[in-house]
Design a protein around this motif. Structure first.
Motif, PDB file in Angstrom:
ATOM      1  N   PRO A   1       0.814  -1.215   0.000  1.00 52.95           N
ATOM      2  CA  PRO A   1       0.000   0.000   0.000  1.00 52.95           C
ATOM      3  C   PRO A   1       0.851   1.269   0.000  1.00 52.95           C
ATOM      4  O   PRO A   1       2.005   1.260   0.456  1.00 52.95           O
ATOM      5  N   GLY A   2       0.274   2.342  -0.485  1.00 49.11           N
ATOM      6  CA  GLY A   2       0.947   3.634  -0.508  1.00 49.11           C
ATOM      7  C   GLY A   2       1.226   4.193   0.869  1.00 49.11           C
ATOM      8  O   GLY A   2       1.941   5.184   0.998  1.00 49.11           O
ATOM      9  N   THR A   3       0.693   3.563   1.915  1.00 46.67           N
ATOM     10  CA  THR A   3       0.942   4.023   3.288  1.00 46.67           C
ATOM     11  C   THR A   3       2.312   3.592   3.800  1.00 46.67           C
ATOM     12  O   THR A   3       2.761   4.095   4.831  1.00 46.67           O
ATOM     13  N   VAL A   4       2.988   2.663   3.105  1.00 52.91           N
ATOM     14  CA  VAL A   4       4.299   2.171   3.555  1.00 52.91           C
ATOM     15  C   VAL A   4       5.342   3.278   3.414  1.00 52.91           C
ATOM     16  O   VAL A   4       5.474   3.908   2.378  1.00 52.91           O
ATOM     17  N   LYS A   5       6.085   3.486   4.500  1.00 53.30           N
ATOM     18  CA  LYS A   5       7.135   4.517   4.540  1.00 53.30           C
ATOM     19  C   LYS A   5       8.527   3.909   4.709  1.00 53.30           C
ATOM     20  O   LYS A   5       9.523   4.581   4.490  1.00 53.30           O
ATOM     21  N   LYS A   6       8.585   2.642   5.146  1.00 50.01           N
ATOM     22  CA  LYS A   6       9.882   2.023   5.414  1.00 50.01           C
ATOM     23  C   LYS A   6       9.804   0.526   5.126  1.00 50.01           C
ATOM     24  O   LYS A   6       8.840  -0.138   5.493  1.00 50.01           O
ATOM     25  N   ILE A   7      10.850   0.024   4.470  1.00 52.20           N
ATOM     26  CA  ILE A   7      11.012  -1.411   4.261  1.00 52.20           C
ATOM     27  C   ILE A   7      12.350  -1.765   4.896  1.00 52.20           C
ATOM     28  O   ILE A   7      13.409  -1.333   4.426  1.00 52.20           O
ATOM     29  N   ALA A   8      12.318  -2.503   5.991  1.00 46.66           N
ATOM     30  CA  ALA A   8      13.509  -2.786   6.792  1.00 46.66           C
ATOM     31  C   ALA A   8      14.468  -3.721   6.057  1.00 46.66           C
ATOM     32  O   ALA A   8      14.090  -4.424   5.107  1.00 46.66           O
ATOM     33  N   TRP A   9      15.694  -3.757   6.570  1.00 49.45           N
ATOM     34  CA  TRP A   9      16.720  -4.606   5.996  1.00 49.45           C
ATOM     35  C   TRP A   9      16.235  -6.050   5.912  1.00 49.45           C
ATOM     36  O   TRP A   9      15.706  -6.597   6.862  1.00 49.45           O
ATOM     37  N   GLY A  10      16.427  -6.637   4.724  1.00 51.38           N
ATOM     38  CA  GLY A  10      16.157  -8.055   4.540  1.00 51.38           C
ATOM     39  C   GLY A  10      14.708  -8.471   4.619  1.00 51.38           C
ATOM     40  O   GLY A  10      14.415  -9.660   4.729  1.00 51.38           O
ATOM     41  N   ALA A  11      13.780  -7.528   4.549  1.00 56.09           N
ATOM     42  CA  ALA A  11      12.362  -7.891   4.611  1.00 56.09           C
ATOM     43  C   ALA A  11      12.010  -8.893   3.514  1.00 56.09           C
ATOM     44  O   ALA A  11      11.215  -9.802   3.728  1.00 56.09           O
ATOM     45  N   PHE A  12      12.627  -8.752   2.342  1.00 56.52           N
ATOM     46  CA  PHE A  12      12.364  -9.637   1.203  1.00 56.52           C
ATOM     47  C   PHE A  12      13.615 -10.426   0.811  1.00 56.52           C
ATOM     48  O   PHE A  12      13.777 -10.825  -0.337  1.00 56.52           O
ATOM     49  N   TYR A  13      14.473 -10.680   1.784  1.00 59.94           N
ATOM     50  CA  TYR A  13      15.717 -11.409   1.512  1.00 59.94           C
ATOM     51  C   TYR A  13      15.409 -12.827   1.046  1.00 59.94           C
ATOM     52  O   TYR A  13      14.559 -13.511   1.601  1.00 59.94           O
ATOM     53  N   ASP A  14      16.080 -13.263   0.009  1.00 69.04           N
ATOM     54  CA  ASP A  14      15.955 -14.611  -0.553  1.00 69.04           C
ATOM     55  C   ASP A  14      14.556 -14.883  -1.126  1.00 69.04           C
ATOM     56  O   ASP A  14      14.094 -16.018  -1.148  1.00 69.04           O
ATOM     57  N   CYS A  15      13.891 -13.843  -1.602  1.00 73.77           N
ATOM     58  CA  CYS A  15      12.615 -14.010  -2.323  1.00 73.77           C
ATOM     59  C   CYS A  15      12.959 -14.111  -3.809  1.00 73.77           C
ATOM     60  O   CYS A  15      12.663 -13.207  -4.601  1.00 73.77           O
ATOM     61  N   THR A  16      13.596 -15.199  -4.176  1.00 78.33           N
ATOM     62  CA  THR A  16      14.187 -15.352  -5.498  1.00 78.33           C
ATOM     63  C   THR A  16      13.168 -15.407  -6.633  1.00 78.33           C
ATOM     64  O   THR A  16      13.532 -15.182  -7.782  1.00 78.33           O
ATOM     65  N   GLY A  17      11.902 -15.679  -6.351  1.00 75.92           N
ATOM     66  CA  GLY A  17      10.881 -15.746  -7.399  1.00 75.92           C
ATOM     67  C   GLY A  17      10.123 -14.446  -7.612  1.00 75.92           C
ATOM     68  O   GLY A  17       9.269 -14.360  -8.495  1.00 75.92           O
ATOM     69  N   LEU A  18      10.431 -13.416  -6.838  1.00 75.85           N
ATOM     70  CA  LEU A  18       9.661 -12.166  -6.898  1.00 75.85           C
ATOM     71  C   LEU A  18       9.925 -11.425  -8.204  1.00 75.85           C
ATOM     72  O   LEU A  18      11.059 -11.063  -8.512  1.00 75.85           O
ATOM     73  N   THR A  19       8.847 -11.216  -8.983  1.00 76.69           N
ATOM     74  CA  THR A  19       8.982 -10.532 -10.267  1.00 76.69           C
ATOM     75  C   THR A  19       8.149  -9.258 -10.356  1.00 76.69           C
ATOM     76  O   THR A  19       8.497  -8.366 -11.125  1.00 76.69           O
ATOM     77  N   ASP A  20       7.046  -9.173  -9.587  1.00 75.51           N
ATOM     78  CA  ASP A  20       6.141  -8.038  -9.721  1.00 75.51           C
ATOM     79  C   ASP A  20       5.750  -7.460  -8.369  1.00 75.51           C
ATOM     80  O   ASP A  20       5.351  -8.192  -7.465  1.00 75.51           O
ATOM     81  N   VAL A  21       5.844  -6.129  -8.269  1.00 72.69           N
ATOM     82  CA  VAL A  21       5.406  -5.396  -7.089  1.00 72.69           C
ATOM     83  C   VAL A  21       4.304  -4.446  -7.541  1.00 72.69           C
ATOM     84  O   VAL A  21       4.494  -3.670  -8.482  1.00 72.69           O
ATOM     85  N   TYR A  22       3.142  -4.526  -6.880  1.00 76.30           N
ATOM     86  CA  TYR A  22       2.021  -3.628  -7.164  1.00 76.30           C
ATOM     87  C   TYR A  22       1.950  -2.635  -6.022  1.00 76.30           C
ATOM     88  O   TYR A  22       1.717  -3.009  -4.875  1.00 76.30           O
TER      89      TYR A  22
ATOM     90  N   ASN B   1      14.444  -4.977  -7.540  1.00 77.14           N
ATOM     91  CA  ASN B   1      14.751  -5.358  -8.919  1.00 77.14           C
ATOM     92  C   ASN B   1      13.522  -5.887  -9.660  1.00 77.14           C
ATOM     93  O   ASN B   1      13.590  -6.135 -10.858  1.00 77.14           O
ATOM     94  N   ALA B   2      12.422  -6.076  -8.954  1.00 72.11           N
ATOM     95  CA  ALA B   2      11.176  -6.544  -9.583  1.00 72.11           C
ATOM     96  C   ALA B   2      10.559  -5.399 -10.401  1.00 72.11           C
ATOM     97  O   ALA B   2      10.926  -4.230 -10.247  1.00 72.11           O
ATOM     98  N   THR B   3       9.610  -5.741 -11.246  1.00 69.45           N
ATOM     99  CA  THR B   3       8.876  -4.730 -12.001  1.00 69.45           C
ATOM    100  C   THR B   3       7.864  -4.083 -11.071  1.00 69.45           C
ATOM    101  O   THR B   3       7.070  -4.775 -10.430  1.00 69.45           O
ATOM    102  N   ILE B   4       7.904  -2.744 -10.994  1.00 69.27           N
ATOM    103  CA  ILE B   4       6.989  -2.003 -10.116  1.00 69.27           C
ATOM    104  C   ILE B   4       5.803  -1.537 -10.952  1.00 69.27           C
ATOM    105  O   ILE B   4       5.974  -0.894 -11.996  1.00 69.27           O
ATOM    106  N   HIS B   5       4.599  -1.863 -10.490  1.00 70.87           N
ATOM    107  CA  HIS B   5       3.364  -1.437 -11.146  1.00 70.87           C
ATOM    108  C   HIS B   5       2.666  -0.470 -10.200  1.00 70.87           C
ATOM    109  O   HIS B   5       2.446  -0.794  -9.031  1.00 70.87           O
ATOM    110  N   TYR B   6       2.307   0.698 -10.699  1.00 65.94           N
ATOM    111  CA  TYR B   6       1.644   1.704  -9.863  1.00 65.94           C
ATOM    112  C   TYR B   6       0.138   1.596 -10.072  1.00 65.94           C
ATOM    113  O   TYR B   6      -0.347   1.609 -11.192  1.00 65.94           O
ATOM    114  N   ILE B   7      -0.585   1.455  -8.967  1.00 66.87           N
ATOM    115  CA  ILE B   7      -2.031   1.253  -9.007  1.00 66.87           C
ATOM    116  C   ILE B   7      -2.704   2.409  -8.277  1.00 66.87           C
ATOM    117  O   ILE B   7      -2.288   2.794  -7.192  1.00 66.87           O
ATOM    118  N   THR B   8      -3.751   2.928  -8.881  1.00 63.19           N
ATOM    119  CA  THR B   8      -4.569   3.945  -8.239  1.00 63.19           C
ATOM    120  C   THR B   8      -5.860   3.271  -7.805  1.00 63.19           C
ATOM    121  O   THR B   8      -6.443   2.505  -8.573  1.00 63.19           O
TER     122      THR B   8
END
Length: 195
Positions: free
Chosen positions: A85-106, A128-135
């Motif tokens: 969500p657009g409310t996120v202000k911080k993504i901490a270290w390693g939150a998505f560490y070793d998520c080797t299949g991640l290709t898309d972020v909405y 490094n995933a593809t970022i998609h912006y959603i309204t």
């Protein structure tokens, strides 16, 4: 995961453990669902969160979450897409560490909001995933709308859509590039001047 109904601090829904103050504590490693949407009202995902679950492919975080804590998705190698969500202000270290299949972020915020979120490291798969912006937003008491970057406007939920009036109370998607309209079952009334 089962919690006694008399427990004053914790509860479980579909084997997912929560605190009564709005924190998701644990999504089991063995849970085999391919997709999960965190219920509205949850404000935090605590460690260990979903870490180690290799079955999840899609994960949706609700509006209101501001921080994605350290290592909550660690080792979710099957995770292919996540909605943040657009409310996120911080993504901490390693939150998505070793998520080797991640290709898309909405992301339900703007490109500027996304760029303002600091990358504390260990999240290469996410950034490094593809970022998609959603309204998105609401368009009736129990209706929501979402406009994806390919121009698809989807309206879902139940009940009547709000009425709109040009120049004074325009539909929230007014002036945006809508190329395709999807009206899901449950809509009982299309608002005046909605399209």
């Amino acid at each position: 995961i089962t919690v006694s109904p008399e427990n004053p601090r914790y509860y479980a829904v579909d084997n997912v453990l929560f605190t009564n103050d709005g924190t998701l504590l644990r999504y089991p490693q063995q849970k085999q669902d391919a997709a999960y949407t965190v219920p509205a009202g949850v404000k935090k995902i605590a460690r260990p969160g979903m870490s180690g679950n290799t079955h999840l492919k899609e994960f949706v975080l609700p509006d209101g979450i501001e921080n994605i804590e350290m290592r909550v998705f660690f080792g979710c190698t099957g995770l292919a897409s996540v909605t943040i969500p657009g409310t996120v202000k911080k993504i901490a270290w390693g939150a998505f560490y070793d998520c080797t299949g991640l290709t898309d972020v909405y992301f339900t915020g703007s490109e500027e909001q996304w760029a303002a979120i600091p990358n504390e490291g260990g999240n290469d798969a996410l950034f490094n995933a593809t970022i998609h912006y959603i309204t998105s937003g609401t368009c009736g008491e129990n209706l929501t709308w979402m406009l994806t970057e390919d121009g698809t406007l989807t309206i879902s939920g139940t009940g009547a859509m709000d009425d709109y009036y040009p120049g004074t109370n325009e539909a929230p998607w007014w002036g945006k590039s809508v190329k395709k309209l999807v009206l899901e079952p449950g809509i009982t009334h299309i608002g005046d001047c909605a399209f």
